[in-house]
Motif scaffolding. Structure first.
Motif, PDB file in Angstrom:
ATOM      1  N   TYR A 103     -98.700  30.630 -26.706  1.00 25.83           N
ATOM      2  CA  TYR A 103     -97.707  30.595 -25.691  1.00 25.83           C
ATOM      3  C   TYR A 103     -97.299  32.151 -25.063  1.00 25.83           C
ATOM      4  O   TYR A 103     -97.483  32.381 -23.813  1.00 25.83           O
ATOM      5  N   ALA A 104     -97.302  32.928 -25.844  1.00 24.94           N
ATOM      6  CA  ALA A 104     -96.914  34.529 -25.725  1.00 24.94           C
ATOM      7  C   ALA A 104     -98.112  35.045 -24.703  1.00 24.94           C
ATOM      8  O   ALA A 104     -97.901  35.579 -23.447  1.00 24.94           O
ATOM      9  N   ASP A 105     -99.392  34.722 -24.913  1.00 23.40           N
ATOM     10  CA  ASP A 105    -100.544  35.114 -24.074  1.00 23.40           C
ATOM     11  C   ASP A 105    -100.510  34.338 -22.775  1.00 23.40           C
ATOM     12  O   ASP A 105    -100.834  34.833 -21.752  1.00 23.40           O
ATOM     13  N   VAL A 106    -100.245  32.956 -22.841  1.00 27.88           N
ATOM     14  CA  VAL A 106    -100.128  32.294 -21.556  1.00 27.88           C
ATOM     15  C   VAL A 106     -98.923  32.864 -20.539  1.00 27.88           C
ATOM     16  O   VAL A 106     -99.263  32.993 -19.520  1.00 27.88           O
ATOM     17  N   ARG A 107     -98.020  32.840 -21.215  1.00 25.82           N
ATOM     18  CA  ARG A 107     -96.610  33.418 -20.458  1.00 25.82           C
ATOM     19  C   ARG A 107     -96.950  34.596 -19.821  1.00 25.82           C
ATOM     20  O   ARG A 107     -96.227  34.716 -18.733  1.00 25.82           O
ATOM     21  N   ALA A 108     -97.864  35.547 -20.546  1.00 26.31           N
ATOM     22  CA  ALA A 108     -98.031  36.978 -19.991  1.00 26.31           C
ATOM     23  C   ALA A 108     -98.805  36.868 -18.661  1.00 26.31           C
ATOM     24  O   ALA A 108     -98.976  37.908 -18.096  1.00 26.31           O
ATOM     25  N   LEU A 109     -99.575  35.893 -18.197  1.00 29.90           N
ATOM     26  CA  LEU A 109    -100.431  35.709 -17.096  1.00 29.90           C
ATOM     27  C   LEU A 109     -99.723  35.713 -15.957  1.00 29.90           C
ATOM     28  O   LEU A 109     -98.514  35.169 -15.775  1.00 29.90           O
ATOM     29  N   LYS A 110    -100.274  36.317 -14.962  1.00 27.29           N
ATOM     30  CA  LYS A 110     -99.576  36.327 -13.522  1.00 27.29           C
ATOM     31  C   LYS A 110     -99.359  35.067 -12.902  1.00 27.29           C
ATOM     32  O   LYS A 110    -100.157  33.977 -13.179  1.00 27.29           O
ATOM     33  N   GLY A 111     -98.307  34.691 -12.482  1.00 28.79           N
ATOM     34  CA  GLY A 111     -97.886  33.379 -11.813  1.00 28.79           C
ATOM     35  C   GLY A 111     -97.335  32.274 -12.848  1.00 28.79           C
ATOM     36  O   GLY A 111     -97.198  30.999 -12.328  1.00 28.79           O
ATOM     37  N   ILE A 112     -97.312  32.608 -14.121  1.00 31.82           N
ATOM     38  CA  ILE A 112     -96.909  31.891 -15.243  1.00 31.82           C
ATOM     39  C   ILE A 112     -95.619  32.022 -15.687  1.00 31.82           C
ATOM     40  O   ILE A 112     -95.376  33.172 -16.186  1.00 31.82           O
ATOM     41  N   GLY A 113     -94.663  31.052 -15.451  1.00 33.52           N
ATOM     42  CA  GLY A 113     -93.364  31.418 -15.930  1.00 33.52           C
ATOM     43  C   GLY A 113     -93.120  30.380 -17.122  1.00 33.52           C
ATOM     44  O   GLY A 113     -93.875  29.899 -17.793  1.00 33.52           O
ATOM     45  N   ASP A 114     -91.954  30.126 -17.503  1.00 32.16           N
ATOM     46  CA  ASP A 114     -91.418  29.406 -18.864  1.00 32.16           C
ATOM     47  C   ASP A 114     -92.344  27.949 -18.680  1.00 32.16           C
ATOM     48  O   ASP A 114     -92.927  27.445 -19.529  1.00 32.16           O
ATOM     49  N   TYR A 115     -92.076  27.638 -17.380  1.00 29.05           N
ATOM     50  CA  TYR A 115     -92.416  26.138 -17.399  1.00 29.05           C
ATOM     51  C   TYR A 115     -93.938  25.876 -17.635  1.00 29.05           C
ATOM     52  O   TYR A 115     -94.280  25.105 -18.428  1.00 29.05           O
ATOM     53  N   THR A 116     -94.680  26.714 -16.709  1.00 35.03           N
ATOM     54  CA  THR A 116     -96.100  26.499 -16.614  1.00 35.03           C
ATOM     55  C   THR A 116     -96.553  26.777 -18.212  1.00 35.03           C
ATOM     56  O   THR A 116     -97.578  26.138 -18.543  1.00 35.03           O
ATOM     57  N   ALA A 117     -95.853  28.008 -18.763  1.00 32.22           N
ATOM     58  CA  ALA A 117     -96.429  28.315 -20.197  1.00 32.22           C
ATOM     59  C   ALA A 117     -96.225  26.994 -21.028  1.00 32.22           C
ATOM     60  O   ALA A 117     -97.228  26.747 -21.835  1.00 32.22           O
ATOM     61  N   ALA A 118     -95.057  26.443 -21.129  1.00 31.38           N
ATOM     62  CA  ALA A 118     -94.913  25.412 -21.983  1.00 31.38           C
ATOM     63  C   ALA A 118     -95.739  24.043 -21.561  1.00 31.38           C
ATOM     64  O   ALA A 118     -96.278  23.677 -22.575  1.00 31.38           O
ATOM     65  N   ALA A 119     -96.003  23.762 -20.557  1.00 32.67           N
ATOM     66  CA  ALA A 119     -96.782  22.799 -19.901  1.00 32.67           C
ATOM     67  C   ALA A 119     -98.292  22.906 -20.508  1.00 32.67           C
ATOM     68  O   ALA A 119     -98.949  22.082 -21.043  1.00 32.67           O
ATOM     69  N   VAL A 120     -98.829  24.089 -20.318  1.00 34.20           N
ATOM     70  CA  VAL A 120    -100.326  24.621 -20.572  1.00 34.20           C
ATOM     71  C   VAL A 120    -100.563  24.471 -22.149  1.00 34.20           C
ATOM     72  O   VAL A 120    -101.438  23.661 -22.693  1.00 34.20           O
TER      73      VAL A 120
END
Length: 349
Positions: A103-120
């Motif tokens: 989660y932390a790695d995904v959330r840190a990417l550009k254009g990814i907020g709480d929703y998109t990180a949780a979804a991925v």
DNA sequence: TAAGCGTGGTG
DNA sequence: TCACCAAGCTT
């Protein structure tokens, strides 16, 4: 919440969508970004084209931003495309081209907020993070009859906590598996049954425990604070052509609409203006007429656009602003343009 | 942190 | 026609 009824409903009623046929976090991320503030029907073709052109995140990272924007043309919210490209490069640099599922790695990417990180992470790796998107706001606001406005800091906090609590309860009952399925089910319920208007409460697996249904407040949920007004802007485009079949365009920069897209040189005026009052960087030209476009409505703007058709002898012989690009008119299709410019270029003559 | 960012569909 | 919206994020 009747979790069994929810997942049973999902099993029998969910749509088969291409990004649900994979657990590849790259493709799931791609679909999630495309679907931000965008209907499935509008995003489907774009998803197919992106997967076809960029089968892996490394392929996307290797592309030029202009090509990504061209593929994104017509989908709107173009920062998504720029961030998508930037994030792909971050994945290559930080993770060796392997799309992360932490989660932390995904959330840190550009254009990814709480929703998109949780979804991925939940869809690809079943990680226990609740998605909170527009569908979830709607479902939870009705199920729990929450009247806190969803577009406030307090509202976001309250709904995030409620979503987390429900997921936690689900996971305890299910042996800490199935977060992705649960997230998909809540979202799909919001998309197909618990809709903004005319919700199908009679067919809802959660109707028995729905507080808003019991209290008759379904039509008033979710509560939203307010919308911002649409302010007008007046765009004068200079469609200049020369005797060698060339024209001039430039790339939009700065923090404004359509950043990264190309368009004819633009003069913006505070109110409506006549062609004769516009400043032009050269004097020797012939005005061939102007084309007034229908009002172009964006979420926060209404653009009044006029395309002024101008001919000159030789564009390359003129001293033009540095950011202008002189190109063959036949190559206009290579550049990403706004729907407004596309409509002008493809209008009936 | 409230405002800004697109486009197309719908009732 | 018009308001509202559709799987949000950034600054």
């Amino acid at each position: 919440m009747d979790f069994a009824a929810l997942t049973d409903w999902y099993d029998h009623n969910h749509r088969r969508l291409p990004w649900r046929e994979t657990r590849d976090p790259y493709r799931i991320w791609l679909s999630e970004v495309i679907l931000q503030q965008t209907r499935v029907a509008q995003g489907l073709d774009y998803y197919d084209r992106f997967v076809g052109r960029f089968p892996s995140v490394a392929d996307l990272a290797a592309a030029d931003e202009d090509e990504v924007l061209k593929l994104w043309q017509g989908l709107g919210y173009y920062s998504r495309a720029r961030n998508l490209h930037a994030a792909a490069r971050q994945v290559v640099e930080r993770h060796g081209g392997i799309f992360p599922t932490a989660y932390a790695d995904v959330r840190a990417l550009k254009g990814i907020g709480d929703y998109t990180a949780a979804a991925v992470v939940s869809f690809s790796a079943d990680a226990p993070y609740p998605v909170v998107d527009g569908n979830v706001y709607r479902v939870l606001s009705r199920l729990l009859d929450i009247d806190t406005p969803i577009d406030t800091t307090a509202g976001k906090k309250e709904f995030a906590e409620a979503a987390f609590a429900l997921l936690a309860e689900y996971l305890v009952r299910k042996g800490h598996r199935g977060a992705g399925l649960y997230n998909q089910a809540v979202m799909e319920l919001g998309a197909l049954v618990c809709t903004p208007r005319s919700p199908q409460c009679a067919a809802c697996p959660l109707a028995g425990g729905c507080l808003a249904l019991k209290r008759g407040t379904v039509g008033e949920r979710p509560v939203k604070r307010g919308k911002t007004a649409q302010t007008p802007r007046f765009f004068h485009y200079l469609h200049i052509t020369d005797e060698h079949g060339r024209t001039a365009i430039r790339r939009r920069e700065g923090n404004d609409i359509w950043k990264g897209l190309y368009e004819f040189p633009l003069v913006e005026t505070p109110t409506g203006a006549e062609f004769g009052t516009l400043p032009l960087p050269f004097a020797d030209f012939v005005w061939q007429g102007s084309v007034r476009m229908p009002k172009h409505v964006l979420s926060h703007r209404i653009i009044h656009a006029v395309f002024h058709r101008i001919t000159v002898t030789d564009l390359t012989a003129l001293s033009l602003p540095d950011d202008w690009r002189v190109i063959p008119s036949g190559r206009l299709g290579d550049y990403a343009v706004s729907r407004l410019t596309e409509l002008y270029l493809t209008r009936d003559r």
